[in-house]
Design an enzyme around this catalytic site. Sequence first.
Site, short mmCIF file in Angstrom:
data_model
loop_
_atom_site.label_atom_id
_atom_site.label_comp_id
_atom_site.label_asym_id
_atom_site.label_seq_id
_atom_site.Cartn_x
_atom_site.Cartn_y
_atom_site.Cartn_z
N TYR A 70 2.41 -8.14 2.99
CA TYR A 70 2.27 -6.71 3.32
C TYR A 70 2.87 -6.42 4.69
CZ TYR A 70 0.05 -2.15 3.94
OH TYR A 70 -0.19 -0.81 4.16
N LYS A 74 5.98 -3.85 5.35
CA LYS A 74 5.85 -2.68 6.22
C LYS A 74 6.74 -2.80 7.45
CE LYS A 74 3.27 -0.02 3.80
NZ LYS A 74 3.75 1.30 3.38
#
Length: 163
Positions: A70, A74
Amino acid sequence: MGRNTLNVPVSPIEMTSLEEWRKIIDVNLMGVVHGVHFFVPRMLAQGGRGAVVNLGSKEGITTPPGNAAYSVAKAGVKVLTEQLAHGLRAEAGDKVTAHLLVPGYTWTPMNAAQKPAGATMPDGRPTPTGLEVPRWISLKSSHVRARQGPGLDYPILWEYRAA
């Protein structure tokens, strides 16, 4: 553009399967890439003013331990948005711009398990537990509608229809 978040396992890098990595990257990074590829050429062709706002995360900047895939996705959204801003500035001046929105910490179904009992919002109200994150921008195959707030009863701020 809508939600681009997938439930993220909290585990060391070596414990996250390649399939989980692929899903997390596909949703959280490639979803943004696809949106940029679909909308930016159309925005530039219109010749008017516009703004691309990509949803980032503090995890893509601070990269805390536990959610490597993640955080990587991002961080990729952050870099993509910066590069898009440079490219748009060179091509369109200040007519079409790119921005990264990094919201404050938000309790969502993705992180509800880590929410401390009795957690409140800044104004003291209890946080909504297990509720869907409101979608203020609705994406359909042929058009996009941005509303003033979540739900169909809010006025449409702008609408884009593909030719």
